[in-house]
Design a protein around this motif. Structure first.
Motif, PDB file in Angstrom:
ATOM      1  N   SER A   1       0.827  -1.205   0.000  1.00  0.00           N
ATOM      2  CA  SER A   1       0.000   0.000   0.000  1.00  0.00           C
ATOM      3  C   SER A   1       0.859   1.252   0.000  1.00  0.00           C
ATOM      4  N   VAL A   2       0.341   2.299  -0.640  1.00  0.00           N
ATOM      5  CA  VAL A   2       1.037   3.593  -0.615  1.00  0.00           C
ATOM      6  C   VAL A   2       0.459   4.434   0.513  1.00  0.00           C
ATOM      7  N   THR A   3       1.242   5.369   0.979  1.00  0.00           N
ATOM      8  CA  THR A   3       0.835   6.214   2.099  1.00  0.00           C
ATOM      9  C   THR A   3       0.141   7.466   1.603  1.00  0.00           C
ATOM     10  N   LEU A   4      -0.533   8.113   2.502  1.00  0.00           N
ATOM     11  CA  LEU A   4      -1.181   9.382   2.199  1.00  0.00           C
ATOM     12  C   LEU A   4      -0.142  10.417   1.788  1.00  0.00           C
ATOM     13  N   GLN A   5       0.998  10.391   2.448  1.00  0.00           N
ATOM     14  CA  GLN A   5       2.080  11.321   2.109  1.00  0.00           C
ATOM     15  C   GLN A   5       2.558  11.106   0.671  1.00  0.00           C
ATOM     16  N   ALA A   6       2.672   9.854   0.250  1.00  0.00           N
ATOM     17  CA  ALA A   6       3.119   9.551  -1.115  1.00  0.00           C
ATOM     18  C   ALA A   6       2.135  10.086  -2.144  1.00  0.00           C
ATOM     19  N   VAL A   7       0.841   9.853  -1.924  1.00  0.00           N
ATOM     20  CA  VAL A   7      -0.129  10.324  -2.913  1.00  0.00           C
ATOM     21  C   VAL A   7      -0.228  11.845  -2.916  1.00  0.00           C
ATOM     22  N   ARG A   8       0.014  12.489  -1.768  1.00  0.00           N
ATOM     23  CA  ARG A   8       0.066  13.963  -1.761  1.00  0.00           C
ATOM     24  C   ARG A   8       1.191  14.447  -2.668  1.00  0.00           C
ATOM     25  N   ARG A   9       2.334  13.791  -2.596  1.00  0.00           N
ATOM     26  CA  ARG A   9       3.472  14.176  -3.439  1.00  0.00           C
ATOM     27  C   ARG A   9       3.165  13.926  -4.915  1.00  0.00           C
ATOM     28  N   TRP A  10       2.411  12.876  -5.214  1.00  0.00           N
ATOM     29  CA  TRP A  10       1.997  12.636  -6.606  1.00  0.00           C
ATOM     30  C   TRP A  10       1.135  13.802  -7.093  1.00  0.00           C
ATOM     31  N   LEU A  11       0.154  14.160  -6.283  1.00  0.00           N
ATOM     32  CA  LEU A  11      -0.789  15.213  -6.690  1.00  0.00           C
ATOM     33  C   LEU A  11      -0.118  16.568  -6.826  1.00  0.00           C
ATOM     34  N   ARG A  12       0.897  16.835  -6.025  1.00  0.00           N
ATOM     35  CA  ARG A  12       1.611  18.119  -6.116  1.00  0.00           C
ATOM     36  C   ARG A  12       2.658  18.111  -7.227  1.00  0.00           C
ATOM     37  N   GLY A  13       2.908  16.963  -7.826  1.00  0.00           N
ATOM     38  CA  GLY A  13       3.925  16.873  -8.864  1.00  0.00           C
ATOM     39  C   GLY A  13       5.335  16.792  -8.306  1.00  0.00           C
ATOM     40  N   GLU A  14       5.460  16.463  -7.038  1.00  0.00           N
ATOM     41  CA  GLU A  14       6.774  16.347  -6.406  1.00  0.00           C
ATOM     42  C   GLU A  14       7.381  14.968  -6.611  1.00  0.00           C
ATOM     43  N   ALA A  15       6.549  14.015  -6.985  1.00  0.00           N
ATOM     44  CA  ALA A  15       7.011  12.644  -7.223  1.00  0.00           C
ATOM     45  C   ALA A  15       6.158  12.035  -8.325  1.00  0.00           C
ATOM     46  N   ILE A  16       6.740  11.080  -9.027  1.00  0.00           N
ATOM     47  CA  ILE A  16       6.027  10.365 -10.083  1.00  0.00           C
ATOM     48  C   ILE A  16       5.950   8.905  -9.664  1.00  0.00           C
ATOM     49  N   PRO A  17       4.765   8.319  -9.710  1.00  0.00           N
ATOM     50  CA  PRO A  17       4.644   6.902  -9.350  1.00  0.00           C
ATOM     51  C   PRO A  17       5.475   6.024 -10.278  1.00  0.00           C
ATOM     52  N   SER A  18       5.889   4.881  -9.775  1.00  0.00           N
ATOM     53  CA  SER A  18       6.617   3.925 -10.614  1.00  0.00           C
ATOM     54  C   SER A  18       5.679   3.420 -11.712  1.00  0.00           C
ATOM     55  N   GLN A  19       6.262   2.772 -12.721  1.00  0.00           N
ATOM     56  CA  GLN A  19       5.476   2.356 -13.888  1.00  0.00           C
ATOM     57  C   GLN A  19       4.342   1.409 -13.508  1.00  0.00           C
ATOM     58  N   ASP A  20       4.579   0.478 -12.603  1.00  0.00           N
ATOM     59  CA  ASP A  20       3.501  -0.443 -12.231  1.00  0.00           C
ATOM     60  C   ASP A  20       2.351   0.299 -11.549  1.00  0.00           C
ATOM     61  N   LYS A  21       2.667   1.304 -10.775  1.00  0.00           N
ATOM     62  CA  LYS A  21       1.625   2.111 -10.130  1.00  0.00           C
ATOM     63  C   LYS A  21       0.907   2.988 -11.161  1.00  0.00           C
ATOM     64  N   LEU A  22       1.648   3.519 -12.119  1.00  0.00           N
ATOM     65  CA  LEU A  22       1.017   4.299 -13.186  1.00  0.00           C
ATOM     66  C   LEU A  22       0.019   3.452 -13.968  1.00  0.00           C
ATOM     67  N   GLN A  23       0.365   2.187 -14.199  1.00  0.00           N
ATOM     68  CA  GLN A  23      -0.537   1.290 -14.924  1.00  0.00           C
ATOM     69  C   GLN A  23      -1.852   1.127 -14.164  1.00  0.00           C
ATOM     70  N   VAL A  24      -1.745   0.945 -12.851  1.00  0.00           N
ATOM     71  CA  VAL A  24      -2.952   0.788 -12.032  1.00  0.00           C
ATOM     72  C   VAL A  24      -3.775   2.073 -12.061  1.00  0.00           C
ATOM     73  N   LEU A  25      -3.110   3.210 -11.894  1.00  0.00           N
ATOM     74  CA  LEU A  25      -3.815   4.495 -11.948  1.00  0.00           C
ATOM     75  C   LEU A  25      -4.495   4.693 -13.302  1.00  0.00           C
ATOM     76  N   ALA A  26      -3.789   4.355 -14.374  1.00  0.00           N
ATOM     77  CA  ALA A  26      -4.329   4.532 -15.721  1.00  0.00           C
ATOM     78  C   ALA A  26      -5.565   3.660 -15.938  1.00  0.00           C
ATOM     79  N   GLU A  27      -5.504   2.414 -15.488  1.00  0.00           N
ATOM     80  CA  GLU A  27      -6.671   1.531 -15.646  1.00  0.00           C
ATOM     81  C   GLU A  27      -7.851   2.045 -14.837  1.00  0.00           C
ATOM     82  N   TRP A  28      -7.576   2.477 -13.615  1.00  0.00           N
ATOM     83  CA  TRP A  28      -8.640   2.995 -12.750  1.00  0.00           C
ATOM     84  C   TRP A  28      -9.281   4.241 -13.352  1.00  0.00           C
TER      85      TRP A  28
END
Length: 127
Positions: A25-52
């Motif tokens: 599982s990813v943390t709330l802090q990690a997804v906050r960084r994704w939303l702010r553009g401070e971090a990019i999810p790894s490719q496997d996580k991007l695939q899950v996000l894209a499908e969702w």
């Protein structure tokens, strides 16, 4: 997220992502960084996000502008190349590297000559 009908909130992203992801599982802090553009999810996580979210993974990683640029380039290529050109390209790709290199130089020489004629106001047509 908004286009998919979800509020743009880290807690929503964390919950929805973690229910779909098979890994740790990813943390709330990690997804906050994704939303702010401070971090990019790894490719496997991007695939899950894209499908969702029902969006292409490359749009998530690079943005809509890059996707549009790639599609425009592909369309230009598809519209400009007919059967005879594709047949020639396929034959070219079957050749050994030294022959491809030679043919590439011949084609580029013709292209430079044609461009020079056009720049000089030449009226010679395809022939």
């Amino acid at each position: 997220m908004t286009r998919a009908g979800y509020p743009l909130r880290p807690v929503v992203l964390e919950r929805e992502f973690n229910t779909r992801y098979w890994g740790r599982s990813v943390t709330l802090q990690a997804v906050r960084r994704w939303l702010r553009g401070e971090a990019i999810p790894s490719q496997d996580k991007l695939q899950v996000l894209a499908e969702w979210l029902k969006i292409e993974p490359e749009v998530l990683r690079f943005g809509e502008g890059v996707r549009k640029s790639v599609l425009a380039h592909r369309q230009r290529w598809d519209e400009g190349v007919g059967y005879l050109e594709r047949e020639a390209f396929d034959a070219f790709l079957q050749l050994p590297a030294p022959q491809r290199k030679l043919l590439r130089e011949v084609i580029l020489t013709f292209a430079r000559d044609h461009a020079a004629q056009q720049a000089a106001g030449g009226t010679e047509r395809d022939g």
